[in-house]
Write an enzyme that holds these catalytic residues in place. Structure first.
Site, PDB file in Angstrom:
ATOM      1  N   LYS A 204      -6.999  -0.983  12.375  1.00  0.00           N
ATOM      2  CA  LYS A 204      -7.155   0.308  11.707  1.00  0.00           C
ATOM      3  C   LYS A 204      -8.451   0.959  12.173  1.00  0.00           C
ATOM      4  O   LYS A 204      -9.434   0.288  12.419  1.00  0.00           O
ATOM      5  CB  LYS A 204      -7.211   0.124  10.196  1.00  0.00           C
ATOM      6  CG  LYS A 204      -6.001  -0.567   9.623  1.00  0.00           C
ATOM      7  CD  LYS A 204      -4.882   0.404   9.419  1.00  0.00           C
ATOM      8  CE  LYS A 204      -3.700  -0.202   8.679  1.00  0.00           C
ATOM      9  NZ  LYS A 204      -3.378  -1.556   9.064  1.00  0.00           N
TER      10      LYS A 204
ATOM     11  N   ASP B 242      -0.111  -6.726  15.337  1.00  0.00           N
ATOM     12  CA  ASP B 242      -1.483  -6.433  14.917  1.00  0.00           C
ATOM     13  C   ASP B 242      -1.991  -7.499  13.956  1.00  0.00           C
ATOM     14  O   ASP B 242      -3.172  -7.547  13.640  1.00  0.00           O
ATOM     15  CB  ASP B 242      -1.569  -5.041  14.284  1.00  0.00           C
ATOM     16  CG  ASP B 242      -0.591  -4.868  13.129  1.00  0.00           C
ATOM     17  OD1 ASP B 242       0.352  -5.679  13.015  1.00  0.00           O
ATOM     18  OD2 ASP B 242      -0.775  -3.925  12.355  1.00  0.00           O
TER      19      ASP B 242
ATOM     20  N   HIS C 134       9.246   1.267   4.899  1.00  0.00           N
ATOM     21  CA  HIS C 134       9.789   2.241   5.837  1.00  0.00           C
ATOM     22  C   HIS C 134      10.359   1.527   7.046  1.00  0.00           C
ATOM     23  O   HIS C 134      10.357   0.295   7.092  1.00  0.00           O
ATOM     24  CB  HIS C 134       8.717   3.263   6.227  1.00  0.00           C
ATOM     25  CG  HIS C 134       7.431   2.641   6.704  1.00  0.00           C
ATOM     26  ND1 HIS C 134       7.313   2.092   7.964  1.00  0.00           N
ATOM     27  CD2 HIS C 134       6.253   2.451   6.092  1.00  0.00           C
ATOM     28  CE1 HIS C 134       6.085   1.605   8.093  1.00  0.00           C
ATOM     29  NE2 HIS C 134       5.418   1.809   6.968  1.00  0.00           N
TER      30      HIS C 134
ATOM     31  N   ARG D 288      -9.347   1.753   4.479  1.00  0.00           N
ATOM     32  CA  ARG D 288      -8.270   2.204   3.648  1.00  0.00           C
ATOM     33  C   ARG D 288      -8.797   2.570   2.274  1.00  0.00           C
ATOM     34  O   ARG D 288      -9.741   1.972   1.791  1.00  0.00           O
ATOM     35  CB  ARG D 288      -7.315   1.047   3.485  1.00  0.00           C
ATOM     36  CG  ARG D 288      -5.905   1.474   3.683  1.00  0.00           C
ATOM     37  CD  ARG D 288      -5.035   0.297   3.579  1.00  0.00           C
ATOM     38  NE  ARG D 288      -4.181   0.207   4.756  1.00  0.00           N
ATOM     39  CZ  ARG D 288      -3.442  -0.837   4.985  1.00  0.00           C
ATOM     40  NH1 ARG D 288      -3.495  -1.869   4.199  1.00  0.00           N
ATOM     41  NH2 ARG D 288      -2.664  -0.859   6.033  1.00  0.00           N
TER      42      ARG D 288
ATOM     43  N   GLN E  82      -5.701 -13.895   3.927  1.00  0.00           N
ATOM     44  CA  GLN E  82      -4.368 -14.063   4.495  1.00  0.00           C
ATOM     45  C   GLN E  82      -4.191 -15.487   5.023  1.00  0.00           C
ATOM     46  O   GLN E  82      -3.128 -16.089   4.899  1.00  0.00           O
ATOM     47  CB  GLN E  82      -4.115 -13.047   5.616  1.00  0.00           C
ATOM     48  CG  GLN E  82      -2.681 -13.122   6.108  1.00  0.00           C
ATOM     49  CD  GLN E  82      -2.264 -11.920   6.930  1.00  0.00           C
ATOM     50  OE1 GLN E  82      -2.850 -10.837   6.812  1.00  0.00           O
ATOM     51  NE2 GLN E  82      -1.257 -12.096   7.757  1.00  0.00           N
TER      52      GLN E  82
ATOM     53  N   LYS F 193       4.557   6.585  17.729  1.00  0.00           N
ATOM     54  CA  LYS F 193       4.815   5.469  16.837  1.00  0.00           C
ATOM     55  C   LYS F 193       6.209   5.603  16.266  1.00  0.00           C
ATOM     56  O   LYS F 193       6.628   6.685  15.888  1.00  0.00           O
ATOM     57  CB  LYS F 193       3.802   5.480  15.690  1.00  0.00           C
ATOM     58  CG  LYS F 193       2.690   4.461  15.868  1.00  0.00           C
ATOM     59  CD  LYS F 193       1.874   4.348  14.593  1.00  0.00           C
ATOM     60  CE  LYS F 193       0.509   3.774  14.889  1.00  0.00           C
ATOM     61  NZ  LYS F 193      -0.455   4.085  13.836  1.00  0.00           N
TER      62      LYS F 193
ATOM     63  N   LYS G 286       8.068   7.952  12.714  1.00  0.00           N
ATOM     64  CA  LYS G 286       7.342   9.112  12.223  1.00  0.00           C
ATOM     65  C   LYS G 286       8.203  10.356  12.428  1.00  0.00           C
ATOM     66  O   LYS G 286       8.780  10.560  13.479  1.00  0.00           O
ATOM     67  CB  LYS G 286       6.038   9.295  13.023  1.00  0.00           C
ATOM     68  CG  LYS G 286       4.966   8.308  12.609  1.00  0.00           C
ATOM     69  CD  LYS G 286       4.342   8.726  11.299  1.00  0.00           C
ATOM     70  CE  LYS G 286       2.975   8.072  11.149  1.00  0.00           C
ATOM     71  NZ  LYS G 286       2.278   8.528   9.971  1.00  0.00           N
ATOM     72  N   THR G 287       8.243  11.174  11.424  1.00  0.00           N
ATOM     73  CA  THR G 287       8.919  12.456  11.570  1.00  0.00           C
ATOM     74  C   THR G 287       7.950  13.523  11.083  1.00  0.00           C
ATOM     75  O   THR G 287       6.875  13.215  10.605  1.00  0.00           O
ATOM     76  CB  THR G 287      10.195  12.538  10.713  1.00  0.00           C
ATOM     77  OG1 THR G 287       9.808  12.554   9.342  1.00  0.00           O
ATOM     78  CG2 THR G 287      11.117  11.374  10.974  1.00  0.00           C
TER      79      THR G 287
ATOM     80  N   THR H 208       0.813  -1.214   0.000  1.00  0.00           N
ATOM     81  CA  THR H 208       0.000   0.000   0.000  1.00  0.00           C
ATOM     82  C   THR H 208       0.847   1.265   0.000  1.00  0.00           C
ATOM     83  O   THR H 208       0.349   2.340  -0.257  1.00  0.00           O
ATOM     84  CB  THR H 208      -0.957   0.024   1.207  1.00  0.00           C
ATOM     85  OG1 THR H 208      -0.271  -0.482   2.339  1.00  0.00           O
ATOM     86  CG2 THR H 208      -2.170  -0.824   0.931  1.00  0.00           C
TER      87      THR H 208
ATOM     88  N   HIS I 270       9.008  -1.645   8.517  1.00  0.00           N
ATOM     89  CA  HIS I 270       9.191  -2.922   7.827  1.00  0.00           C
ATOM     90  C   HIS I 270      10.555  -3.538   8.099  1.00  0.00           C
ATOM     91  O   HIS I 270      10.805  -4.679   7.771  1.00  0.00           O
ATOM     92  CB  HIS I 270       9.049  -2.728   6.317  1.00  0.00           C
ATOM     93  CG  HIS I 270       7.701  -2.259   5.902  1.00  0.00           C
ATOM     94  ND1 HIS I 270       7.478  -0.995   5.421  1.00  0.00           N
ATOM     95  CD2 HIS I 270       6.495  -2.878   5.920  1.00  0.00           C
ATOM     96  CE1 HIS I 270       6.188  -0.862   5.142  1.00  0.00           C
ATOM     97  NE2 HIS I 270       5.565  -1.978   5.440  1.00  0.00           N
TER      98      HIS I 270
END
Length: 426
Positions: free
Chosen positions: A91, A201, A54, A95, A180, A236, A239-240, A49, A57
């Site tokens: 979530k 999750d 990032h 999405r 899945q 989290k 994140k920036t 997605t 992962h």
RNA sequence: GGGGGUGUGCCCGAGCGGUCAAAGGGAACGGGCUGUAAACCCGUCGACUCAGUCUACGUUGGUUCAAAUCCAACCGCCCCCA
């Protein structure tokens, strides 16, 4: 990458445990016994997605790396099929559905990135795309074979769906888990896969797969989840201000990537070293125990190691040099350099224009404000005069160093050719 | 399909005809203290040719001297009923 545990006495499961990779495990003893009986095949799924993987992962990728080092066969599964459905686990909102082509593009890029961590020679590791078997599924046969063994009651009771039940859950997304689980079954049949790893999750989805394989094949398979990382401040991981910490060098230059790790909270360093580097555990422990200003040493190691993993040793070394040059006031070739175009220079632009153009501030307004606040330094001197202009004479032969705060700096030189800024231009 | 809500800046969230570039909080950024950390204090936080102008309050149109604020349609989301 440092070889570790290959043929050594430490069991890879113990290594993973000690490094903090394992949050939950479906059957630790059973899995250990299976591994002791010989190499196993395992898989880890990636969701196409995003345009790039990032830092989030990185964890599953490195866990897979450890397992592969221990002789097990890695299969990286790309969700070309499931990506078209969207996983609702954990979530809050549905999405957005992605175009088929977007998914395919993302997938190609991600496959490339994962190749830097795992050996994908088809022997010890390979990639597969679940679109291969999912896209051709026929509805009625699927319902009869797979749908019949799933309990809606149980699915609804699962923690991962609770939030979504409050907000609404489409039938499309509700099917994600079946797909899945079916992946697991399919990979078990095709490749003899007996272990799936994923984020915590994903627990519900992984367990659904275990159940499905047991029912359809009467085989026991396993699952392990990774912790969902948060930083010491509770945010989290990854994140920036400008978004996620991407592994793609175009989306996040190696220098910025390196800086992300340098700026990590002190309290996270030890934990991150164990998770994100392949350094031996005792080395991680030693570095993680450093206190006070010495923590910087540990951060430098962390940043260099992770950057090396993702961008290679050369890029890591370059980023490190730039970071060091950052703290000294002198003009250095190692600093990110921006060549001011002659056309701009000839207009004798105000410095705030140069600051913005060089990518040190998002806009000219911001550059102005930074100057007013005393955040801009020109060769070490605070630059607060908004009317001051940049001229060829001011630049001299070697250029000048413009600094914004402590973490952004660039060498400004006079040149007509295009310079490359190591900063993310926005 | 019927009924009722709701949509605000990076996020949460006030505003309910002019005094709104829009309260408050969080995040972020700059200064101070430090160690390119945390905590704390101060400041900033739409853009630009910067004491002025322009663009913004889901979208498009309308009412009005004047709209984030009122009306209509549309789009998205939420709740209740079917």
């Amino acid at each position: 990458m440092a070889a570790e545990g290959v043929g050594g006495s430490v069991h890879v499961l113990d290594t993973l445990k000690a490094r903090g990779f394992i949050e939950q495990s479906s059957d630790p003893e059973g899995l250990r016994a299976a591994m002791d009986a010989g190499p196993i095949a395992f898989y880890v799924g990636f969701d196409p997605t995003g345009p790039s993987l990032h830092v989030g992962h990185l964890l599953p990728a490195l866990m897979a790396w450890h397992l592969q080092q221990a002789g097990h066969t890695a299969i990286a599964l790309f969700g070309g099929g499931t990506g078209m459905v969207g996983d609702p686990s954990g979530k809050t909102e549905a999405r957005q559905l992605l175009m088929e082509q977007t998914i395919r593009d993302n997938l190609a890029r991600q496959r490339d990135q994962i190749g830097r961590f795992l050996t994908l020679d088809g022997e010890r590791g390979k990639t597969v795309d679940n679109a291969e078997w999912l896209m051709g599924l026929e509805y009625i046969p699927f319902l009869r074979e797979i749908g019949s063994v799933f309990s809606v009651n149980r699915m609804l009771a699962a923690e991962g769906y609770k939030q979504r039940l409050e907000k609404g859950l489409s039938f499309l997304e509700f099917n994600y888990q079946l797909l899945q689980a079916y992946d697991f079954l399919e990979l078990h049949r095709r490749e003899g896969v007996v272990l799936q790893i994923g984020g915590n999750d994903q627990w519900g989805n992984l367990v659904a797969g275990i159940d499905l394989v047991r029912r359809k094949e009467q085989h026991t398979v396993y699952a392990m989840t990774l912790p969902l990382l948060t930083t010491a401040t509770g945010a989290k991981m990854g994140k920036t201000a400008s978004g996620a910490v991407w592994l793609d060098g175009e989306m996040m230059p190696p220098f910025d990537f390196y800086q992300y790790w340098i700026n990590v909270d002190d309290r996270d360093v030890g934990r991150f070293l164990k998770l994100f580097t392949t350094l031996p555990l005792d080395e991680c422990a030693r570095l993680g125990a450093l206190t006070g200003p010495e923590v910087r040493t540990a951060k430098a190691v962390l940043a260099r190691e992770v950057t090396t993993l993702v961008h290679g040793a050369e890029a890591a070394a370059e980023a490190q040099r730039a970071a060091q040059a950052m703290t000294s006031a002198t003009v250095s070739d190692d600093l990110p350099t921006w060549a001011i175009p002659e056309s701009l220079l000839s207009e004798a632009p105000a410095w705030f224009v140069v600051v913005a153009e060089a990518g040190l501030a998002k806009s000219r307004s911001e550059a102005r404000r930074l100057m007013q606040g005393g955040g801009v330094k020109l060769d070490g001197e605070a630059l607060t005069d908004l009317d001051a202009v940049c001229t060829a004479a001011a630049l001299g032969a070697d250029g000048v160093v413009l600094r914004v705060g402590k973490k952004r700096a660039a060498r400004i030189v006079r040149e007509t050719g295009a310079g490359v800024s190591l900063f993310t231009r926005t």
